[in-house]
Design a protein around this motif. Structure first.
Motif, PDB file in Angstrom:
ATOM      1  N   TRP A 366       0.838  -1.211   0.000  1.00 34.53           N
ATOM      2  CA  TRP A 366       0.000   0.000   0.000  1.00 34.53           C
ATOM      3  C   TRP A 366       0.866   1.252   0.000  1.00 34.53           C
ATOM      4  CZ3 TRP A 366      -1.133   3.606   4.090  1.00 34.53           C
ATOM      5  CH2 TRP A 366      -2.316   4.341   3.926  1.00 34.53           C
ATOM      6  N   MET A 367       1.992   1.172   0.710  1.00 36.12           N
ATOM      7  CA  MET A 367       2.877   2.334   0.814  1.00 36.12           C
ATOM      8  C   MET A 367       3.847   2.450  -0.353  1.00 36.12           C
ATOM      9  SD  MET A 367       2.447   4.395   3.441  1.00 36.12           S
ATOM     10  CE  MET A 367       4.059   5.138   3.698  1.00 36.12           C
ATOM     11  N   HIS A 368       4.381   1.299  -0.818  1.00 33.88           N
ATOM     12  CA  HIS A 368       5.523   1.351  -1.722  1.00 33.88           C
ATOM     13  C   HIS A 368       5.356   0.599  -3.040  1.00 33.88           C
ATOM     14  CE1 HIS A 368       7.698   3.186   1.568  1.00 33.88           C
ATOM     15  NE2 HIS A 368       7.511   2.126   2.324  1.00 33.88           N
ATOM     16  N   GLY A 369       4.323  -0.230  -3.155  1.00 34.12           N
ATOM     17  CA  GLY A 369       4.134  -0.933  -4.409  1.00 34.12           C
ATOM     18  C   GLY A 369       4.202  -2.439  -4.280  1.00 34.12           C
ATOM     19  N   GLU A 370       3.824  -3.117  -5.358  1.00 34.55           N
ATOM     20  CA  GLU A 370       3.630  -4.562  -5.351  1.00 34.55           C
ATOM     21  C   GLU A 370       4.902  -5.342  -5.042  1.00 34.55           C
ATOM     22  OE1 GLU A 370       1.049  -7.781  -5.440  1.00 34.55           O
ATOM     23  OE2 GLU A 370       0.600  -5.629  -5.519  1.00 34.55           O
ATOM     24  N   MET A 371       6.068  -4.830  -5.450  1.00 37.78           N
ATOM     25  CA  MET A 371       7.307  -5.565  -5.187  1.00 37.78           C
ATOM     26  C   MET A 371       7.517  -5.771  -3.685  1.00 37.78           C
ATOM     27  SD  MET A 371      11.268  -4.680  -6.117  1.00 37.78           S
ATOM     28  CE  MET A 371      11.480  -3.611  -4.678  1.00 37.78           C
TER      29      MET A 371
END
Length: 564
Positions: A366-371
């Motif tokens: 949610w904060m930084h992306g799917e990786m």
């Protein structure tokens, strides 16, 4: 509870008077009954509801001793000739009064941790009775808090720094209570008296802070519906960092962090970080359940624990390449999954720990992306043992600290991965709406109208079946009640691909599969747990479960685990 595996792997890898009625037992032993939390509600304990308790404890650090009194308002559902509480027998009980009349010593016994009070007049069903208990003694000292619980007597720059943690052992290590996860006191007043210069934090809201004029200070706290093991002593020479959070639900929540002197900068940073946690959980699950009290944190000499509205934090403000404090986030997740939603027995502990653990990769994504989500799920996948059922049969008490069985880590990592797989099976909307319903008992929780719920694993299955219209016993049996993970067996015969699920369950495991054939993806249903596919050619490239969404046996991980 703080995950035992996380301290190393997550941080490094992601970065209890004079006149004695009952004599206390030897100082270093822990009574067998006291050591177990959540024993069945039987006898008088099953008919007693503590509506209110006023618990006053004076802490004497120099003597490593406490002196306590507790005044109860108790409603009984059956006619009782005795009242019973759980209390560590190391404490000496000096006085008990029922309905204002003091009981004789012969009516009070506590040889084994079940404090029994024989009444001169029975209490009738539906009646309310007042009980007062005075006790004192030296609390059990934790061997390795928070996992082996008790009290921690520590110091910071020559001043007492004290904490308790006893999720595994229960509230009877500190005060006379009903030590069962399904029993919650309606309201509690706690009055902690400590040496002057120290601060005693508590659950709920601070009512008053009084200088007693004798070198001590009393901190009076009030809380509603506390989880029993969440009523704790957390004392030190604290300073306070605070901030007000404007919730998306229209209420204002105070964030308060009691920290040691010199740690103000880091504490203020974590207060700001907690704002992002609140935003995440309120967006994904629902309103912070205790917004009318506080989102509280206190620095402790042990690693951490989810004490309701006053979470213990001992991660030393370590930097993390993932850009968040995993410990603070995990304990804060328990405000929803432990303090608001409480398991009916320890056998269903994954409801606390597994869902709480899954919140961490979800937050990172949610904060930084799917990786970030994917990498954390991969880390958790390597920790799964699956040697014993995730939900042991009722009557079998699982051992959190048995590393050979691995249940104490599976409730975190495997529980998280089951949620990951469930998301794949039933979809995004059903998954998160089901968690809201599971946690609050409604799809539309409103601040100020939230009451705690007690749940089992089957409760969750029934919610999901109601939402999907599907029978999900096969999913729950395979993942929660069987020790081994499902295995996918595949075989190719020319241009025919055969897929078959194998599990110890008597029910067909009908998990559908995403399959990519030469770059083209399709969903393959598995009625009866099997399927056949016609391939475009015998040498077609086939990739099953391309996004690794299904928790299944993995031979490579098994070999790696065996080699360690």
């Amino acid at each position: 509870m703080t995950p035992r595996f996380s301290e190393a792997l997550w941080t490094a890898g992601a970065a209890a008077l004079a006149v004695c009625v009952s004599a206390p037992v030897a100082a270093q032993s822990l009574n067998e009954r006291t050591a177990i939390s959540g024993l069945p509600l039987e006898g008088p304990r099953a008919s007693m509801q503590i509506e209110h308790v006023d618990l006053a404890i004076q802490v004497l650090p120099d003597q490593r001793r406490i002196e306590g009194s507790a005044d109860y308002t108790i409603n009984v559902s059956d006619r009782l000739e005795q009242l019973q509480f759980d209390l560590d027998p190391r404490y000496a009980v000096s006085r008990v009064a029922v309905g204002g009349a003091e009981l004789p010593a012969s009516a009070i016994s506590n040889p084994d941790g079940l404090l029994t009070l024989v009444l001169s007049d029975a209490v009738e069903a539906g009646e309310t009775v007042a009980v007062s208990i005075t006790y004192a003694g030296s609390p059990h000292v934790a061997r390795n808090a928070p996992w082996d619980g008790g009290i921690v007597w520590s110091e910071h720059e020559g001043q007492p720094w004290i904490a308790t943690a006893f999720q595994g052992e229960g509230c009877d290590m500190l005060w006379p209570c009903i030590d069962n996860f399904t029993h919650r006191v309606d309201t509690i007043e706690t009055r902690w008296t400590v040496p002057g210069g120290l601060v005693a934090t508590g659950n709920g809201v601070l009512v008053s802070e009084n200088d007693n004029g004798d070198g001590t200070t009393t901190f009076h706290w009030r809380a509603r519906d506390p989880s029993n093991y969440g009523v704790v002593l957390q004392i030190g020479p604290y300073e306070l960092a605070e901030r007000m959070y404007e919730s998306r639900y229209g209420n204002t929540i105070p964030i308060r962090f009691w920290h040691l002197p010199g740690n103000g900068k880091d504490a203020r940073r974590l207060v700001r970080e907690t704002e992002t946690y609140l935003d995440f959980f309120e967006t994904l699950i629902g309103p912070y359940p205790f917004g009318d009290e506080k989102a509280g944190i206190v620095e402790t000499p042990h690693l951490g624990m989810e004490h309701q509205t006053i979470n213990a934090y001992g991660n030393r403000y370590r930097p993390d390449p993932l850009g968040y404090d995993w410990l603070l986030h995990h304990e804060f997740a328990h405000e929803w999954f432990a303090n608001q939603l409480t398991h009916a027995s320890v056998n269903h502990m994954w409801l606390h720990e597994g869902i709480g653990t899954w919140m961490q990769p979800l937050y990172l994504g949610w904060m930084h992306g799917e990786m970030y989500y994917t990498s954390e799920m991969w880390r958790q996948r390597q920790m799964i043992n699956s040697r014993v059922p995730l939900v042991p049969p009722e009557g079998q008490l699982p051992d959190y600290n048995d590393r050979e069985a691995g249940w104490g880590s599976d409730i975190y990592a495997k529980g998280s991965w089951v949620m990951h797989t469930l998301r794949y099976l039933v979809g995004e909307d059903v998954t998160f709406t089901s968690l809201t319903r599971l946690t609050y008992g409604t799809d539309t929780p409103v601040p100020g109208q939230i009451e705690p719920v007690t749940r089992t694993t089957d409760d969750y299955r029934l919610i999901l079946e109601e939402m999907t219209g599907e029978n999900l016993e096969w999913f729950f049996d395979a993942y929660f009640y069987q020790p081994e993970l499902p295995r996918l067996v595949s075989a190719r015969d020319g241009d025919v691909l055969t897929l078959r699920w194998e599990t110890p369950s008597a029910l067909d495991f009908e998990m559908p599969l995403d399959v990519v054939v030469d770059g083209v993806e399709q969903r393959v249903e598995m009625p009866g747990g099997t399927a056949q596919m016609s391939l475009p050619r015998a040498d077609a490239h086939v990739l099953v479960d391309p996004r690794n969404q299904i928790l299944m046996y993995d031979e490579a991980i098994a070999r790696w685990q065996e080699s360690r």
